[in-house]
Motif scaffolding. Structure first.
Motif, PDB file in Angstrom:
ATOM      1  N   LEU A 130     -21.982  59.325  48.799  1.00 28.59           N
ATOM      2  CA  LEU A 130     -22.039  58.005  48.177  1.00 28.59           C
ATOM      3  C   LEU A 130     -23.235  57.240  48.744  1.00 28.59           C
ATOM      4  O   LEU A 130     -23.575  57.373  49.923  1.00 28.59           O
ATOM      5  CB  LEU A 130     -20.744  57.242  48.413  1.00 28.59           C
ATOM      6  N   PHE A 131     -23.866  56.433  47.889  1.00 27.70           N
ATOM      7  CA  PHE A 131     -25.185  55.882  48.225  1.00 27.70           C
ATOM      8  C   PHE A 131     -25.250  54.425  47.796  1.00 27.70           C
ATOM      9  O   PHE A 131     -25.081  54.103  46.622  1.00 27.70           O
ATOM     10  CB  PHE A 131     -26.240  56.703  47.482  1.00 27.70           C
ATOM     11  N   ASP A 132     -25.462  53.549  48.768  1.00 30.94           N
ATOM     12  CA  ASP A 132     -25.634  52.135  48.454  1.00 30.94           C
ATOM     13  C   ASP A 132     -26.711  51.572  49.377  1.00 30.94           C
ATOM     14  O   ASP A 132     -26.452  51.245  50.534  1.00 30.94           O
ATOM     15  CB  ASP A 132     -24.326  51.366  48.624  1.00 30.94           C
ATOM     16  N   LYS A 133     -27.926  51.482  48.872  1.00 31.31           N
ATOM     17  CA  LYS A 133     -29.069  51.004  49.650  1.00 31.31           C
ATOM     18  C   LYS A 133     -29.667  49.753  49.007  1.00 31.31           C
ATOM     19  O   LYS A 133     -30.870  49.500  49.108  1.00 31.31           O
ATOM     20  CB  LYS A 133     -30.134  52.096  49.750  1.00 31.31           C
ATOM     21  N   ARG A 134     -28.811  48.956  48.374  1.00 31.04           N
ATOM     22  CA  ARG A 134     -29.327  47.780  47.677  1.00 31.04           C
ATOM     23  C   ARG A 134     -29.977  46.788  48.634  1.00 31.04           C
ATOM     24  O   ARG A 134     -31.038  46.228  48.341  1.00 31.04           O
ATOM     25  CB  ARG A 134     -28.203  47.122  46.870  1.00 31.04           C
ATOM     26  N   ASP A 135     -29.381  46.606  49.806  1.00 29.55           N
ATOM     27  CA  ASP A 135     -29.976  45.691  50.782  1.00 29.55           C
ATOM     28  C   ASP A 135     -31.300  46.234  51.307  1.00 29.55           C
ATOM     29  O   ASP A 135     -32.255  45.483  51.511  1.00 29.55           O
ATOM     30  CB  ASP A 135     -29.010  45.460  51.945  1.00 29.55           C
ATOM     31  N   THR A 136     -31.361  47.529  51.515  1.00 28.03           N
ATOM     32  CA  THR A 136     -32.605  48.155  51.976  1.00 28.03           C
ATOM     33  C   THR A 136     -33.726  47.921  50.981  1.00 28.03           C
ATOM     34  O   THR A 136     -34.861  47.578  51.354  1.00 28.03           O
ATOM     35  CB  THR A 136     -32.396  49.674  52.173  1.00 28.03           C
ATOM     36  N   LEU A 137     -33.430  48.077  49.704  1.00 31.11           N
ATOM     37  CA  LEU A 137     -34.441  47.882  48.666  1.00 31.11           C
ATOM     38  C   LEU A 137     -34.887  46.428  48.591  1.00 31.11           C
ATOM     39  O   LEU A 137     -36.072  46.139  48.412  1.00 31.11           O
ATOM     40  CB  LEU A 137     -33.892  48.346  47.314  1.00 31.11           C
ATOM     41  N   ARG A 138     -33.946  45.503  48.735  1.00 30.94           N
ATOM     42  CA  ARG A 138     -34.315  44.084  48.693  1.00 30.94           C
ATOM     43  C   ARG A 138     -35.245  43.718  49.840  1.00 30.94           C
ATOM     44  O   ARG A 138     -36.055  42.798  49.723  1.00 30.94           O
ATOM     45  CB  ARG A 138     -33.054  43.217  48.736  1.00 30.94           C
ATOM     46  N   ARG A 139     -35.115  44.435  50.964  1.00 31.16           N
ATOM     47  CA  ARG A 139     -35.982  44.165  52.111  1.00 31.16           C
ATOM     48  C   ARG A 139     -37.306  44.912  52.019  1.00 31.16           C
ATOM     49  O   ARG A 139     -38.135  44.815  52.912  1.00 31.16           O
ATOM     50  CB  ARG A 139     -35.269  44.553  53.409  1.00 31.16           C
ATOM     51  N   GLY A 140     -37.504  45.668  50.943  1.00 29.41           N
ATOM     52  CA  GLY A 140     -38.751  46.399  50.766  1.00 29.41           C
ATOM     53  C   GLY A 140     -38.739  47.794  51.326  1.00 29.41           C
ATOM     54  O   GLY A 140     -39.779  48.451  51.408  1.00 29.41           O
ATOM     55  N   GLY A 141     -37.566  48.296  51.725  1.00 26.56           N
ATOM     56  CA  GLY A 141     -37.464  49.642  52.273  1.00 26.56           C
ATOM     57  C   GLY A 141     -37.539  50.713  51.202  1.00 26.56           C
ATOM     58  O   GLY A 141     -37.369  50.436  50.005  1.00 26.56           O
ATOM     59  N   PHE A 142     -37.755  51.940  51.641  1.00 26.86           N
ATOM     60  CA  PHE A 142     -37.914  53.075  50.731  1.00 26.86           C
ATOM     61  C   PHE A 142     -36.782  54.082  50.959  1.00 26.86           C
ATOM     62  O   PHE A 142     -36.910  54.979  51.780  1.00 26.86           O
ATOM     63  CB  PHE A 142     -39.245  53.787  50.976  1.00 26.86           C
ATOM     64  N   PRO A 143     -35.657  53.938  50.283  1.00 25.32           N
ATOM     65  CA  PRO A 143     -34.616  54.961  50.432  1.00 25.32           C
ATOM     66  C   PRO A 143     -35.070  56.277  49.817  1.00 25.32           C
ATOM     67  O   PRO A 143     -35.838  56.305  48.856  1.00 25.32           O
ATOM     68  CB  PRO A 143     -33.444  54.370  49.647  1.00 25.32           C
TER      69      PRO A 143
END
Length: 294
Positions: A130-143
């Motif tokens: 399961l994958f939830d990286k929405r906060d990472t993306l909002r911070r400009g991260g690259f999942p």
């Protein structure tokens, strides 16, 4: 739950039948197959006509892969939509197994990894993360989302927030934009066990080709600009992608010149010069992106 499989095709007539047949032979009870032909000039349209009403065919002028995604989505009626390149194919049982993952989990998208070995059998068991990286993306991260077009599926209501998308020639703006947008908009799952066969061949538009080296920075820039334009929460990621694409382009030009000077007079041709420059540029870009990851 109805499924829609959206096949995009441009001059892949030699692979088209195995692709379509791999979907029509699936054991799931309720699905449709939509093939978008993007102005092919080979025998693709004759092959499509031979399937009659077993598939829905969308014929259009050549406009690039993104335009094919848009056309397929407009014709689809399923609750879950799958993307499939016409030179790839689904392993037996894929539709039923992915549908079950959607049923069991509150997810908006599901990406399954691919195999490049045509002889690989369907896996007996699946490993699902399961994958939830929405906060990472909002911070400009690259999942990490290392799944090509043919391994992507989405709930219809999620994809309606992504498509239609802006169009660009070739594959400069295509599945990377869709993947990042989906991961930003919803919770998903990644099937670590391959359920899709990706064919590597001389006519690939990106994967496994020398063109990937020069296309990659263009893809990064186009994807970053579109994500930042479309989604307020992805401005940081968009800027990072654009900066990375520009940095890689600049590095390639500079390093190519430096490498040519270094090996001048030696037994090296343009291919060797380019390869050394690309290796150095990839290392620099990788270090930069890792500093931005979370």
């Amino acid at each position: 739950m109805k499924l829609s499989v959206l096949i995009n095709n441009f001059n892949y007539g030699q692979y088209l039948r195995p692709c379509i047949d791999s979907v029509l032979s699936q054991d799931y009870p309720d699905f449709e197959v939509i093939v978008v032909d993007d102005g092919s000039t080979d025998n693709s349209r004759e092959i499509l006509a031979s399937y009659g009403e077993r598939i829905l065919t969308v014929l259009k002028q050549n406009g690039g892969q993104a335009s094919s995604f848009n056309a397929g989505f407009a014709a689809a009626s399923g609750d879950i939509l799958f993307l499939l390149d016409a030179d790839d194919s689904f392993l037996p049982g894929k539709l039923a197994r992915i549908a079950e993952i959607y049923d069991r989990n509150e997810i908006d998208w599901c990406f399954d990894r691919v195999t490049t070995d045509e002889g690989d059998p369907p896996p007996a068991q699946l490993q699902v993360t399961l994958f939830d990286k929405r906060d990472t993306l909002r911070r400009g991260g690259f999942p990490s989302l290392p799944v090509p077009t043919s391994g992507l599926s989405f709930r219809h209501n999620l994809l309606s927030q992504i498509l239609p998308m802006s169009v660009a020639k070739d594959v400069v703006l295509s599945d990377n934009y869709i993947k990042f947008a989906a991961a930003y908009l919803g919770r998903g799952a990644i099937v670590e066990t391959p359920l899709t066969f990706q064919r590597i061949h001389a006519s690939n538009r990106y994967t496994g080709t020398s063109r990937a080296k020069t296309l990659r920075p263009r893809i990064m820039i186009a994807t970053g600009l579109e994500l930042a334009r479309r989604y307020d929460g992805l401005h940081a990621l968009g800027k990072s992608l654009v900066a990375g694409g520009i940095a890689e382009t600049t590095s390639l030009l500079r390093l190519r010149s430096e490498t040519r000077n270094t090996v001048a007079g030696g037994p090296f041709g343009d291919d060797a010069v380019n390869e050394v420059a690309f290796m150095a540029a990839r290392k620099r870009l990788g270090n930069m992106l890792r500093r931005g990851q979370s």
